[in-house]
Design a protein around this motif. Structure first.
Motif, PDB file in Angstrom:
ATOM      1  N   TRP A  25      44.243  43.471  48.348  1.00 31.79           N
ATOM      2  CA  TRP A  25      44.863  42.826  47.188  1.00 31.79           C
ATOM      3  C   TRP A  25      46.078  42.020  47.596  1.00 31.79           C
ATOM      4  CZ3 TRP A  25      44.070  41.162  42.613  1.00 31.79           C
ATOM      5  CH2 TRP A  25      45.129  40.837  41.790  1.00 31.79           C
ATOM      6  N   SER A  26      46.261  40.893  46.935  1.00 28.80           N
ATOM      7  CA  SER A  26      47.482  40.099  47.058  1.00 28.80           C
ATOM      8  C   SER A  26      47.738  39.459  45.699  1.00 28.80           C
ATOM      9  CB  SER A  26      47.339  39.029  48.139  1.00 28.80           C
ATOM     10  OG  SER A  26      46.408  38.044  47.734  1.00 28.80           O
ATOM     11  N   PRO A  27      48.979  39.163  45.384  1.00 34.55           N
ATOM     12  CA  PRO A  27      49.287  38.558  44.088  1.00 34.55           C
ATOM     13  C   PRO A  27      48.521  37.250  43.840  1.00 34.55           C
ATOM     14  CG  PRO A  27      51.294  39.312  45.136  1.00 34.55           C
ATOM     15  CD  PRO A  27      50.190  39.447  46.156  1.00 34.55           C
ATOM     16  N   GLU A  28      48.162  36.542  44.890  1.00 35.29           N
ATOM     17  CA  GLU A  28      47.428  35.285  44.726  1.00 35.29           C
ATOM     18  C   GLU A  28      46.044  35.500  44.113  1.00 35.29           C
ATOM     19  OE1 GLU A  28      48.807  36.206  47.832  1.00 35.29           O
ATOM     20  OE2 GLU A  28      50.624  35.097  47.359  1.00 35.29           O
ATOM     21  N   LYS A  29      45.529  36.698  44.188  1.00 40.10           N
ATOM     22  CA  LYS A  29      44.197  36.999  43.648  1.00 40.10           C
ATOM     23  C   LYS A  29      44.211  37.323  42.157  1.00 40.10           C
ATOM     24  CE  LYS A  29      42.424  38.630  48.065  1.00 40.10           C
ATOM     25  NZ  LYS A  29      41.845  39.757  48.795  1.00 40.10           N
ATOM     26  N   MET A  30      45.396  37.419  41.557  1.00 42.02           N
ATOM     27  CA  MET A  30      45.501  37.797  40.143  1.00 42.02           C
ATOM     28  C   MET A  30      44.751  36.821  39.239  1.00 42.02           C
ATOM     29  SD  MET A  30      46.350  39.882  37.878  1.00 42.02           S
ATOM     30  CE  MET A  30      47.674  40.982  38.266  1.00 42.02           C
ATOM     31  N   GLY A  31      44.845  35.531  39.494  1.00 37.68           N
ATOM     32  CA  GLY A  31      44.150  34.544  38.659  1.00 37.68           C
ATOM     33  C   GLY A  31      42.650  34.764  38.644  1.00 37.68           C
ATOM     34  N   GLU A  32      42.071  35.032  39.819  1.00 37.17           N
ATOM     35  CA  GLU A  32      40.634  35.290  39.904  1.00 37.17           C
ATOM     36  C   GLU A  32      40.262  36.551  39.136  1.00 37.17           C
ATOM     37  OE1 GLU A  32      38.980  35.081  43.904  1.00 37.17           O
ATOM     38  OE2 GLU A  32      40.763  33.922  44.474  1.00 37.17           O
ATOM     39  N   PHE A  33      41.101  37.571  39.234  1.00 40.05           N
ATOM     40  CA  PHE A  33      40.835  38.815  38.513  1.00 40.05           C
ATOM     41  C   PHE A  33      40.847  38.584  37.001  1.00 40.05           C
ATOM     42  CE2 PHE A  33      42.665  42.572  36.372  1.00 40.05           C
ATOM     43  CZ  PHE A  33      41.542  43.376  36.442  1.00 40.05           C
ATOM     44  N   VAL A  37      37.777  39.169  34.291  1.00 44.34           N
ATOM     45  CA  VAL A  37      37.882  40.006  33.087  1.00 44.34           C
ATOM     46  C   VAL A  37      37.504  39.194  31.859  1.00 44.34           C
ATOM     47  CG1 VAL A  37      39.484  41.254  31.584  1.00 44.34           C
ATOM     48  CG2 VAL A  37      39.573  41.613  34.055  1.00 44.34           C
ATOM     49  N   GLN A  38      37.999  37.977  31.769  1.00 44.44           N
ATOM     50  CA  GLN A  38      37.685  37.131  30.612  1.00 44.44           C
ATOM     51  C   GLN A  38      36.193  36.818  30.532  1.00 44.44           C
ATOM     52  OE1 GLN A  38      40.450  33.936  31.410  1.00 44.44           O
ATOM     53  NE2 GLN A  38      42.038  34.875  30.129  1.00 44.44           N
ATOM     54  N   ARG A  39      35.557  36.568  31.674  1.00 44.27           N
ATOM     55  CA  ARG A  39      34.103  36.328  31.675  1.00 44.27           C
ATOM     56  C   ARG A  39      33.352  37.562  31.207  1.00 44.27           C
ATOM     57  NH1 ARG A  39      34.972  34.019  36.772  1.00 44.27           N
ATOM     58  NH2 ARG A  39      33.946  35.794  37.741  1.00 44.27           N
ATOM     59  N   ALA A  40      33.762  38.735  31.684  1.00 45.59           N
ATOM     60  CA  ALA A  40      33.097  39.985  31.285  1.00 45.59           C
ATOM     61  C   ALA A  40      33.278  40.227  29.793  1.00 45.59           C
ATOM     62  CB  ALA A  40      33.654  41.155  32.086  1.00 45.59           C
ATOM     63  N   GLY A  45      31.006  40.558  24.658  1.00 50.00           N
ATOM     64  CA  GLY A  45      31.482  40.456  23.282  1.00 50.00           C
ATOM     65  C   GLY A  45      32.510  41.519  22.937  1.00 50.00           C
ATOM     66  N   VAL A  46      33.381  41.831  23.907  1.00 48.86           N
ATOM     67  CA  VAL A  46      34.392  42.864  23.708  1.00 48.86           C
ATOM     68  C   VAL A  46      35.763  42.314  24.062  1.00 48.86           C
ATOM     69  CG1 VAL A  46      32.777  44.735  24.212  1.00 48.86           C
ATOM     70  CG2 VAL A  46      34.204  43.814  26.041  1.00 48.86           C
ATOM     71  N   SER A  47      36.774  43.076  23.687  1.00 51.98           N
ATOM     72  CA  SER A  47      38.149  42.772  24.085  1.00 51.98           C
ATOM     73  C   SER A  47      38.709  44.031  24.730  1.00 51.98           C
ATOM     74  CB  SER A  47      38.971  42.379  22.860  1.00 51.98           C
ATOM     75  OG  SER A  47      40.310  42.154  23.244  1.00 51.98           O
ATOM     76  N   ILE A  48      39.089  43.927  25.971  1.00 56.48           N
ATOM     77  CA  ILE A  48      39.603  45.088  26.690  1.00 56.48           C
ATOM     78  C   ILE A  48      41.085  45.231  26.377  1.00 56.48           C
ATOM     79  CG2 ILE A  48      39.983  46.106  28.961  1.00 56.48           C
ATOM     80  CD1 ILE A  48      37.444  44.549  29.848  1.00 56.48           C
ATOM     81  N   GLN A  49      41.418  46.282  25.635  1.00 55.22           N
ATOM     82  CA  GLN A  49      42.787  46.485  25.178  1.00 55.22           C
ATOM     83  C   GLN A  49      43.494  47.633  25.886  1.00 55.22           C
ATOM     84  OE1 GLN A  49      44.255  44.420  22.909  1.00 55.22           O
ATOM     85  NE2 GLN A  49      42.390  43.244  23.068  1.00 55.22           N
ATOM     86  N   ALA A  50      42.766  48.403  26.674  1.00 50.47           N
ATOM     87  CA  ALA A  50      43.344  49.583  27.313  1.00 50.47           C
ATOM     88  C   ALA A  50      44.394  49.186  28.344  1.00 50.47           C
ATOM     89  CB  ALA A  50      42.245  50.395  27.997  1.00 50.47           C
ATOM     90  N   PRO A  51      45.364  50.067  28.555  1.00 50.28           N
ATOM     91  CA  PRO A  51      46.289  49.819  29.667  1.00 50.28           C
ATOM     92  C   PRO A  51      45.497  49.714  30.961  1.00 50.28           C
ATOM     93  CG  PRO A  51      47.068  51.641  28.311  1.00 50.28           C
ATOM     94  CD  PRO A  51      45.682  51.290  27.838  1.00 50.28           C
TER      95      PRO A  51
END
Length: 76
Positions: A25-33, A37-40, A45-51
């Motif tokens: 992991w590196s902070p530069e990978k945050m955008g890809e992550f 998540v948004q694609r999933a 058809g869900v919104s992931i709200q959990a911490p």
């Protein structure tokens, strides 16, 4: 994850916590992550709200894996 939740009668609304383990992991990978998540969310058809906690690791149990997701769901 959606299939495992459905197997026990749960949905993403029942998820109280998500932990994601990232290989190298590196902070530069945050955008890809975030994009993943948004694609999933859109596909399911869900919104992931959990911490959500991200943890960088050197490797996972299977050498070809780059990400592992752990969820804790709370059911009545």
């Amino acid at each position: 994850m959606a299939a495992a939740l459905a197997e026990v009668g749960a949905t993403f609304a029942d998820v109280a916590r998500l932990t994601v383990y990232f290989v190298e992991w590196s902070p530069e990978k945050m955008g890809e992550f975030v994009e993943g998540v948004q694609r999933a969310e859109k596909k399911l058809g869900v919104s992931i709200q959990a911490p959500l906690t991200g943890i960088g690791v050197a490797f996972l149990a299977e050498p070809d894996l780059l990400v592992e997701v752990e969820a804790t769901a709370v059911l009545d």
